[in-house]
Motif scaffolding. Structure first.
Motif, short mmCIF file in Angstrom:
data_model
loop_
_atom_site.label_atom_id
_atom_site.label_comp_id
_atom_site.label_asym_id
_atom_site.label_seq_id
_atom_site.Cartn_x
_atom_site.Cartn_y
_atom_site.Cartn_z
N LEU A 133 26.96 35.96 58.76
CA LEU A 133 26.96 36.26 57.34
C LEU A 133 27.87 35.29 56.61
O LEU A 133 28.69 34.60 57.20
N LEU A 134 27.75 35.26 55.28
CA LEU A 134 28.48 34.28 54.48
C LEU A 134 29.99 34.44 54.61
O LEU A 134 30.53 35.53 54.44
N GLU A 135 30.66 33.33 54.89
CA GLU A 135 32.12 33.29 54.90
C GLU A 135 32.54 32.06 54.13
O GLU A 135 32.65 30.96 54.67
N PHE A 136 32.78 32.24 52.82
CA PHE A 136 33.11 31.12 51.97
C PHE A 136 34.61 31.00 51.78
O PHE A 136 35.37 31.92 52.05
N GLU A 137 35.04 29.84 51.26
CA GLU A 137 36.46 29.60 50.98
C GLU A 137 36.96 30.56 49.90
O GLU A 137 36.27 30.85 48.94
N GLU A 138 38.19 31.05 50.12
CA GLU A 138 38.78 32.00 49.17
C GLU A 138 39.47 31.25 48.04
O GLU A 138 40.19 30.28 48.26
N TYR A 139 39.28 31.73 46.82
CA TYR A 139 39.99 31.18 45.66
C TYR A 139 40.88 32.27 45.07
O TYR A 139 40.82 33.43 45.45
N ASP A 140 41.73 31.84 44.12
CA ASP A 140 42.59 32.81 43.45
C ASP A 140 41.74 33.90 42.81
O ASP A 140 40.61 33.67 42.40
N SER A 141 42.32 35.07 42.71
CA SER A 141 41.62 36.18 42.07
C SER A 141 41.60 35.98 40.57
O SER A 141 42.64 35.71 39.96
N TYR A 142 40.43 36.08 39.99
CA TYR A 142 40.28 35.94 38.54
C TYR A 142 39.68 37.22 37.99
O TYR A 142 38.46 37.43 38.09
N PRO A 143 40.50 38.11 37.42
CA PRO A 143 39.98 39.39 36.90
C PRO A 143 38.87 39.21 35.88
O PRO A 143 37.99 40.06 35.76
N GLU A 144 38.89 38.09 35.15
CA GLU A 144 37.89 37.89 34.11
C GLU A 144 36.48 37.69 34.69
O GLU A 144 35.49 37.73 33.95
N LEU A 145 36.38 37.46 36.01
CA LEU A 145 35.07 37.27 36.63
C LEU A 145 34.50 38.56 37.20
O LEU A 145 33.36 38.58 37.67
N GLU A 146 35.29 39.63 37.18
CA GLU A 146 34.84 40.88 37.79
C GLU A 146 33.58 41.41 37.12
O GLU A 146 32.72 42.00 37.77
N GLU A 147 33.46 41.22 35.81
CA GLU A 147 32.27 41.72 35.12
C GLU A 147 31.05 40.84 35.39
O GLU A 147 29.92 41.24 35.09
N ILE A 148 31.25 39.65 35.95
CA ILE A 148 30.14 38.76 36.28
C ILE A 148 29.52 39.16 37.62
O ILE A 148 28.31 39.06 37.82
N PHE A 149 30.38 39.61 38.54
CA PHE A 149 29.92 39.93 39.90
C PHE A 149 29.86 41.45 40.08
O PHE A 149 30.84 42.14 39.84
N ASP A 150 28.71 41.93 40.55
CA ASP A 150 28.57 43.34 40.91
C ASP A 150 28.71 43.44 42.42
O ASP A 150 27.90 42.87 43.16
N PRO A 151 29.75 44.14 42.91
CA PRO A 151 29.96 44.22 44.37
C PRO A 151 28.74 44.75 45.12
O PRO A 151 28.53 44.40 46.28
N VAL A 152 27.93 45.57 44.45
CA VAL A 152 26.74 46.12 45.10
C VAL A 152 25.77 45.00 45.49
O VAL A 152 25.07 45.09 46.50
N ASP A 153 25.74 43.94 44.68
CA ASP A 153 24.82 42.84 44.95
C ASP A 153 25.12 42.14 46.27
O ASP A 153 24.25 41.48 46.85
N ALA A 154 26.37 42.22 46.73
CA ALA A 154 26.76 41.51 47.96
C ALA A 154 26.66 42.39 49.19
O ALA A 154 26.96 41.94 50.31
#
Length: 745
Positions: A451-472
Motif C-alpha cells: 500500500l502507499l507509503e509516501f514521504e511525510e510533510y509538516d502537518s498543515y491544518p488548512e489542508l484538512e478540509e481538502i482531504f477526506d480521511p474516508v477517501d483513503a
C-alpha cells in the motif's frame, strides 16, 4: 560666597608636558568619534573604572579627568558615565545622555533631548545638572519615587551619561565609570533587584577583551577579600588587562596593612600583569582645595615613611597613574584598530543585508505594489527552477531537499504507478501460459505491504478540509473468493438466454469490483502531491517574504483561499477521472486490448494441444543432410487435429472468456488511468496549468490587487517603520565610522 571653579585652574601643571604625540592624539580622537557613532554597537578599546561604593572611585576619576563629581550621596553614580577630556580652544562642559540600545524608541528619543552646557563649573551648577540628568533618566530620588502612572521609579539606569570636558589645557582622555557595587539594600532607595542590576552592569562592562579594567580598592582592606577582583578574574581569567588602584592609604594606619599595600605596588605580592598603583584621595575636609593643591598634598604624603619605599616605582600618585593608563589605552587602541575595522565592515554588511531584506519603503500604492511584485518574481523564479530540477540556481535547494519539488513529485508518481501495478487489483487474475514477467503481479494477491507509503510533510491544518480521511480507507478484502469463482457467481446471477455469450453490462460490473482499490490509492497519491506542493509554496513564501506581518496578511488574506480552491480543483479532477474510468462503459481503441485478449485465448488452445500431443525430438539438418541439432516439440497426428477441444461446459467457456476480457481491459485501463492522473490532475492542475497553485502568487495577482488590499498586505506598520529608520541610522553611523577608520573623516 559661592566659589567659581575655573576649569583651567584645576589641572596639573604638567598637562602640556604629558600631552600625547600627534599620532597618538589622532588615534585617540578617532576612537572618540567611533564611540559617538557606534559605541553601543561595537566593542571599542576603553578604560572602565570599577569598584565598591565608597572605594574612592570618584576621587580617582577626579584626579584622572579633573572633573569633580558631586559629593551628595543622592547624586552618587546611578548609571554608567562616559567622561571625555579633549583639547579645544574654548572651555566648556557638555552633558548629554546616550540611550540604552534596548530601550523603547520613545524612551530613546526622550533622553536624547537632554543636553546641558556649562561655561563655568560650580558645585551647585554641577549638582543641578546631575539632578536634571537623573530626572531625565527617570531615576528614583528622595522627593520622587513614582512615575505619573503610579509605577515605582528605578534607582539605577542603563542609559549612559556622557560628559565632555573641553578646554585649551585639557589632556585627551576618555574613561567610563560604572556604579559602585553594594551588597545591602537601603529602604526606600535601593532593592535586591538593584544590587543584581548593578552587578550585571559592572560585569557587562568588564567582559569585553577590548576593555582595560581599573579596579579601585581602599588600602585599609585586604585586597584578597575584595569582590571586585573576583569579578575581574571572572571577566579576565589571565588578569592581563586588569590594573588595581589602591586608594585611601592615609587610612591604612596599621603597619601590616601598609606593608601589604607596598608589597602589592612593588610587585612582591601581585598576580596582575598590569600591576597595582596607589593614589591618595582628597578627604572630606579637602573639598575646598583645588585638584592641584590635592596633588601637592599627595606628593608630600608619599615622600614620608613608610611610603618612601615607592619613590622609584613610578606607581605612586595620580600623575603616574594618569600617564600609565593613557599609555595602556593608546597601546590597546593601536593593537585593536585593524580588528576594529574588520568588525565595522562585518556589522555594516549585516545591517545592509537586513535593510535589503526589508525591501524598499512602502508608504504608497506604487511602492507597495512594487514590493509585492519583486517578491512574486522571486517566488516564480524559484518555482520555475523547482519544476525544471534546476537546483543549482539557489542555495536554498542545496540546504532544503524537501523543496526540490519536481523530484518529490516524480518519486510520488513512481510509487503511485508501482502500487497500482502491484496492488491495484481487488483479486488476482488466473494465470495462463502467456503471462510475462511484467504482468506476473496481476496473478499475485496484493499484500498490505504494497500500500502507499509516501514521504511525510509538516502537518498543515488548512489542508484538512481538502482531504477526506474516508477517501483513503482501503476496502476490506478478507474472506473473498478467487476471481474465477467471483466471475462465475456474477455470470450465474446475471445471465440471460444468450448462447455462448454474456451481456456487456457484466464487464462493467466486474471491472468496477476489480478496481475498487483505485479510489483510496489515487486520492492518497493526490493528497501527497498536494501536500508536497503546499509545503513548497509555504516554505518558499517564508524565504522570499521575511517580514512576518506581511507574510501573514498575504498568506491568510489572499493566497490561502486561492490555494485551497486550486487544490480542490485538482482533487475534483482526480475524482472525475476515477468516475469516468470506473463508472462508465468499458471503452478502448487501443490495439493492446485485442492483442492481450488474443494471447489469452491462444494460450488456452496451446494448453489443450499440449495435453493432446506427444513430446518428440526433431532432427534439424543442413543442406548436406547432416544433423546439426535437435529440437523438442509436441507432435500431433493429423487425424487427431479434429479432436482438439477444451472440453468445457458452456458456462465455463463463458467464464473463461469473461476473465480474459476483464484482464485484458484492466491492463489497458490501468495504464491509461495512471498516465491521465499524472498528466491532468497532477501536471496540469497542480504544476503547469494556468490554474496551478504555483502560479497564483504572480505579477498578475499583484496587479489585480486594489488599493485597500495592497495597504492591508504590504503597508508597513509602526514597528517596521521604526526598524527601517533605526537600520538607516545605524548604517549611516557605521558608514561614518568606516570613514573614520580609513582616515577620510
Amino acid at each position: 560666597m559661592t566659589k567659581i571653579i575655573k576649569m583651567g585652574s584645576v589641572m596639573d601643571n604638567t598637562a602640556s608636558r604629558n600631552q600625547p604625540s600627534a599620532g597618538n592624539l589622532s588615534i585617540l580622537t578617532k576612537v572618540d568619534k567611533l564611540r559617538e557613532l557606534i559605541g553601543t554597537k561595537v566593542a571599542l578599546p576603553q578604560l572602565v573604572v570599577v569598584g565598591d561604593q565608597s572605594s574612592g572611585k570618584s576621587s580617582v576619576l577626579e584626579g584622572l579627568t579633573g572633573f569633580g563629581f558631586p559629593r551628595d550621596a543622592e547624586l552618587c553614580t546611578r548609571y554608567a558615565t562616559q567622561i571625555t577630556c579633549r583639547r579645544e580652544n574654548e572651555q566648556s562642559i557638555d552633558v548629554s545622555i546616550i540611550p540604552h540600545a534596548d530601550a523603547a524608541a520613545y524612551e530613546q528619543e526622550r533622553v536624547k533631548k537632554f543636553h546641558r552646557t556649562l561655561k563655568e563649573m560650580t558645585p551647585e551648577s554641577l549638582a543641578e545638572v546631575f539632578k536634571e540628568a537623573n530626572e531625565a533618566m527617570g531615576i528614583r530620588t528622595s522627593t520622587k519615587s513614582t512615575s505619573s502612572d503610579g509605577s515605582n521609579l528605578p534607582a539605577f539606569s542603563e542609559h549612559i551619561l556622557k560628559i565632555e570636558k573641553l578646554g585649551p589645557e585639557e589632556e585627551h582622555f576618555t574613561v567610563i565609570d560604572v556604579p559602585g557595587i553594594f551588597r545591602k539594600e537601603t529602604e526606600g532607595v535601593t532593592t535586591e533587584a538593584d544590587i543584581e542590576l548593578v552587578r550585571n552592569m559592572v560585569e557587562k562592562y568588564m567582559k569585553d577583551t577590548r576593555t582595560i579594567i581599573l579596579a579601585i580598592m581602599p588600602s585599609n582592606v585586604d585586597p584578597a577579600t575584595q569582590e571586585i577582583l573576583k569579578l575581574a578574574k571572572k571577566a579576565d581569567p589571565s588578569m592581563t588587562r586588569t590594573m588595581a588602584v589602591l586608594t585611601k592609604p592615609d587610612l591604612a594606619i596599621e603597619r601590616t596593612m601598609q606593608q601589604i599595600a607596598i608589597d602589592l605596588v612593588t610587585g612582591k605580592r601581585s598576580n596582575l600583569t598590569l600591576g597595582y598603583y596607589i593614589v591618595k584621595n582628597r578627604g572630606p575636609d579637602d573639598v575646598d582645595k583645588t585638584l592641584e593643591q590635592g596633588q601637592f598634598d599627595e606628593r608630600r604624603f608619599f615622600s614620608e615613611a613608610p611610603w618612601t619605599a615607592l619613590r622609584n616605582t613610578g606607581k605612586a600618585g595620580i600623575t603616574a597613574l594618569k600617564t600609565r593608563v593613557r599609555e595602556l589605552l593608546v597601546d590597546l587602541i593601536k593593537k585593536e584598530f585593524p580588528k576594529l575595522k574588520s568588525d565595522v565592515v562585518k556589522e555594516l554588511t549585516a545591517l545592509r543585508s537586513q535593510l535589503d531584506k526589508m525591501g524598499q519603503s512602502r508608504s504608497n500604492e506604487h511602492t507597495q505594489r512594487a514590493y509585492l511584485n519583486k517578491m512574486s518574481e522571486a517566488f516564480q523564479t524559484l518555482a520555475r527552477d523547482a519544476l525544471n530540477a534546476y537546483y543549482t540556481s539557489s542555495e536554498l535547494f542545496d540546504e532544503r531537499h524537501d523543496i526540490r519539488l519536481i523530484t518529490r513529485v516524480v518519486e510520488a508518481s513512481e510509487k503511485f504507478s508501482d502500487v497500482m501495478w502491484k496492488s491495484g487489483h481487488t483479486r488476482a487474475f488466473a494465470s495462463d501460459s502467456t503471462v510475462d514477467d511484467e504482468e506476473k503481479s496481476l496473478t499475485t494477491s496484493p499484500g498490505a505491504d504494497l500500500l502507499l507509503e509516501f514521504e511525510e510533510y509538516d502537518s498543515y491544518p488548512e489542508l484538512e478540509e481538502i482531504f477526506d480521511p474516508v477517501d483513503a480507507e482501503m476496502p476490506d478484502l478478507s474472506g473473498q473468493e478467487q476471481i474465477m469463482d467471483y466471475i462465475e457467481g456474477v455470470y450465474r446471477e446475471s445471465r440471460g438466454q444468450e448462447l455462448g455469450t454474456f451481456g456487456s453490462a457484466l464487464v462493467s460490473t466486474m471491472f468496477k469490483e476489480q478496481t475498487k482499490k483505485w479510489r483510496p490509492i489515487t486520492l492518497s497519491f493526490m493528497s501527497q502531491v498536494v501536500s508536497a506542493v503546499h509545503h513548497f509554496i509555504s516554505e518558499v513564501i517564508k524565504e522570499v517574504c521575511p517580514d512576518e506581518r506581511v507574510r501573514e496578511e498575504l498568506w491568510n488574506g489572499y493566497l490561502l483561499e486561492e490555494l485551497q480552491k486550486s487544490y480542490r480543483r485538482a482533487m475534483d479532477n482526480a475524482k472525475f477521472l476515477l468516475n469516468i474510468e470506473r463508472e462508465g462503459i468499458p471503452l478502448t481503441q487501443n490495439h493492446y486490448f485485442n492483442d492481450t485478449l488474443q494471447k489469452a485465448q491462444s494460450g488456452r488452445l496451446v494448453t489443450a494441444m499440449e495435453r493432446l500431443g506427444m513430446e518428440k525430438h526433431l532432427n534439424i539438418r543442413d543442406e548436406s543432410s547432416d544433423i546439426v541439432r535437435q529440437q523438442s516439440g509436441v507432435f500431433i497426428p493429423r487425424e487427431q487435429l479434429g479432436s482438439i477441444s477444451l472440453n468445457l461446459a458452456n458456462s465455463d467457456q463463458v467464464r473463461d472468456y469473461m476473465h480474459d476480457i476483464l484482464k485484458s481491459y484492466y491492463k489497458v485501463s490501468r495504464k491509461r488511468f495512471v498516465d491521465v492522473v499524472c498528466q491532468q490532475a497532477v501536471n496540469h492542475y497542480l504544476l503547469q496549468g494556468e490554474g496551478s497553485p504555483l502560479k497564483i502568487f504572480s505579477t498578475q495577482m499583484v496587479l489585480s490587487l486594489n488599493e485597500d488590499q495592497l495597504d492591508m498586505i504590504a503597508a508597513e506598520d509602526a514597528p517596521v517603520k521604526l526598524r527601517r529608520e533605526k537600520l538607516g541610522r545605524d548604517i549611516k553611523n557605521f558608514e561614518s565610522a568606516l570613514k573614520v577608520l580609513k582616515g577620510s573623516s
